[in-house]
Enzyme design. Structure first.
Site, PDB file in Angstrom:
ATOM      1  N   ALA A 132       0.766  -1.159  -0.057  1.00 55.31           N
ATOM      2  CA  ALA A 132       0.070  -0.029  -0.156  1.00 55.31           C
ATOM      3  C   ALA A 132       0.949   1.205   0.028  1.00 55.31           C
ATOM      4  CB  ALA A 132      -0.741   0.101   1.156  1.00 55.31           C
ATOM      5  N   ARG A 270      36.765  26.487 -14.999  1.00 58.26           N
ATOM      6  CA  ARG A 270      37.210  25.601 -15.905  1.00 58.26           C
ATOM      7  C   ARG A 270      37.568  26.196 -17.237  1.00 58.26           C
ATOM      8  NH1 ARG A 270      39.599  20.532 -16.998  1.00 58.26           N
ATOM      9  NH2 ARG A 270      38.509  19.520 -18.323  1.00 58.26           N
ATOM     10  N   GLU A 366       6.337  11.217  -0.487  1.00 58.77           N
ATOM     11  CA  GLU A 366       5.063  11.821  -0.002  1.00 58.77           C
ATOM     12  C   GLU A 366       4.046  11.887  -1.205  1.00 58.77           C
ATOM     13  OE1 GLU A 366       5.227  15.276   2.251  1.00 58.77           O
ATOM     14  OE2 GLU A 366       7.028  14.494   3.532  1.00 58.77           O
ATOM     15  N   THR A 368       4.088   9.799  -5.419  1.00 61.28           N
ATOM     16  CA  THR A 368       4.725  10.024  -6.697  1.00 61.28           C
ATOM     17  C   THR A 368       4.482  11.078  -7.570  1.00 61.28           C
ATOM     18  OG1 THR A 368       3.633   8.474  -7.911  1.00 61.28           O
ATOM     19  CG2 THR A 368       5.329   7.527  -6.369  1.00 61.28           C
ATOM     20  N   GLN A 370       3.549  10.933 -10.482  1.00 62.28           N
ATOM     21  CA  GLN A 370       2.612  10.492 -11.274  1.00 62.28           C
ATOM     22  C   GLN A 370       1.215  10.880 -10.585  1.00 62.28           C
ATOM     23  OE1 GLN A 370       5.509   8.967 -11.143  1.00 62.28           O
ATOM     24  NE2 GLN A 370       5.975   9.499 -13.146  1.00 62.28           N
TER      25      GLN A 370
END
Length: 383
Positions: A132, A270, A366, A368, A370
């Site tokens: 779950a 750099r 918390e 996804t 989706q």
């Protein structure tokens, strides 16, 4: 004098300055070691407590700093800029105590919140289970009414600071026939008989923030440990997550800011083909996109925090949208930061690969991303 629109109020701007100075002095020097050892940094907890940054959201009436949702978000953002693991300490306290602030009795608040405020106790939140995760209503943990309270049996998975936290807000089914209205919330103590923990999960990132299973074997708790009314647990959980997703968004913003800051410093120093690589337009465009997306995520997060302060009706939408957008942005920015450093970015000698690994979890926990898209798309369709 009123604060200009879209500017941080002075008190919050000052808080940001204080937390950033603390993080740069105390947290940044420890960040790589915390990641390498993967051990809970108790020294960082002590430092956070000394600076009163471990639970800024606790109201003054319970001994706390009385910070609002934006204050909590700023603390999360600035700590995560140095170390996501360290930011998980106040995050866990927020997630674990919001249920009490929303639904707990005054007696319960008086019992637990001062302990969190003074740093003598840590809270966490135990909702997910092996079967779950996104479908929390399918949980199998049970709480059965007994003469002196309740008896809990079950397993919780992916619990942040499990084994370290002192108190756990545990969600369990109290009425199997009532569906989502049959779930209740309880406070479980780490030393309650029948409470035990699994081995720490071997995670990609967020090292130093232990994640374990929590085992509940006939754990008995008194009636005073029930948060709110029986059957109100899932409502409390969702109302909590509406607020705490703002903090995960802020954590994601902080991780992304840390990666962008490091990448900016690197590309100006750099040199290739006789000049700093920052002078190449292709890299400038990458940096421009990183900065643009980051600021958009930040503003959406602050807008969500404002709605949490006011308990606006559209908080669910803004909390989900902020968490989803900011975490996606954090993943993209940290990946681009690794790319800007080239081979160096892929090594643990530089912090951006840690930030990339840490950013990933913000897209998962918390809820996804989706699931977040399901949440706010439904709200959009409802008008």
């Amino acid at each position: 004098m009123t604060t200009p629109l879209f500017a941080l109020p002075e008190v919050h701007a000052e808080l940001r300055t204080v937390v950033r100075a603390f993080a740069e002095k105390v947290v940044t020097p420890r960040a790589a070691d915390i990641d390498s050892t993967d051990e809970f940094p108790r020294d960082m907890l002590e430092q956070l407590v000394s600076a009163d940054l471990h639970a800024v959201h606790i109201p003054e009436m319970y001994g706390g700093a009385g910070g609002d949702a934006l204050s909590a978000a700023l603390v999360m953002e600035e700590l995560a800029r140095s170390s996501a693991a360290v930011s998980s300490i106040p995050s866990s306290n927020i997630l674990g105590t919001i249920p009490l602030l929303l639904s707990g009795s005054e007696q319960m608040k008086q019992q637990y919140l001062p302990q969190v405020a003074n740093g003598s106790a840590l809270f966490t939140f135990a909702l997910s289970e092996p079967e779950a995760g996104s479908d929390v209503a399918a949980m199998s943990t049970r709480a059965v009414s007994v003469d002196d309270g309740w008896k809990l049996n079950g397993v919780k998975r992916w619990i942040t600071l499990a084994g370290v936290a002192d108190y756990y807000v545990v969600f369990a089914v109290t009425n199997p026939d009532a569906g989502s209205k049959g779930i209740s919330a309880f406070v479980v103590h780490v030393d309650d008989e029948g409470v035990s923990f699994g081995a720490p999960e071997r995670k990609m990132g967020l090292h130093g923030s232990p994640t374990r299973e929590v085992y509940l074997d006939s754990v008995r708790v008194g009636h005073d440990r029930l948060i709110g009314e029986p059957g109100s647990g899932l409502r409390t959980a969702f109302a909590t997550l509406d607020r705490t997703r703002v903090d995960i968004a802020a954590q994601a913003v902080g991780i992304a800011q840390g990666a962008l800051d490091y990448a900016l410093g690197y590309v100006t120093e750099r040199r290739q083909f006789g000049r700093p690589i920052a002078e190449f337009q292709g890299l400038q465009f990458m940096l421009a996109d990183m900065g643009m997306r980051l600021e958009a995520a930040r503003q959406l997060t602050y807008a969500a925090a404002g709605r949490a302060n006011r308990n606006d009706a559209d908080l669910t939408f803004f909390g989900a949208a902020a968490k989803c957008f900011a975490s996606d942005v954090a993943m993209q920015i940290t990946t681009d930061a690794v790319q800007l450093l080239g081979g160096y970015g892929y090594t643990r000698d530089y912090p951006v690969e840690r930030m990339m690994r840490d950013a990933k979890i913000t897209q998962i926990y918390e809820g996804t991303n989706q699931i977040q898209r399901v949440v706010f798309s439904r709200l959009l369709l409802q008008g």
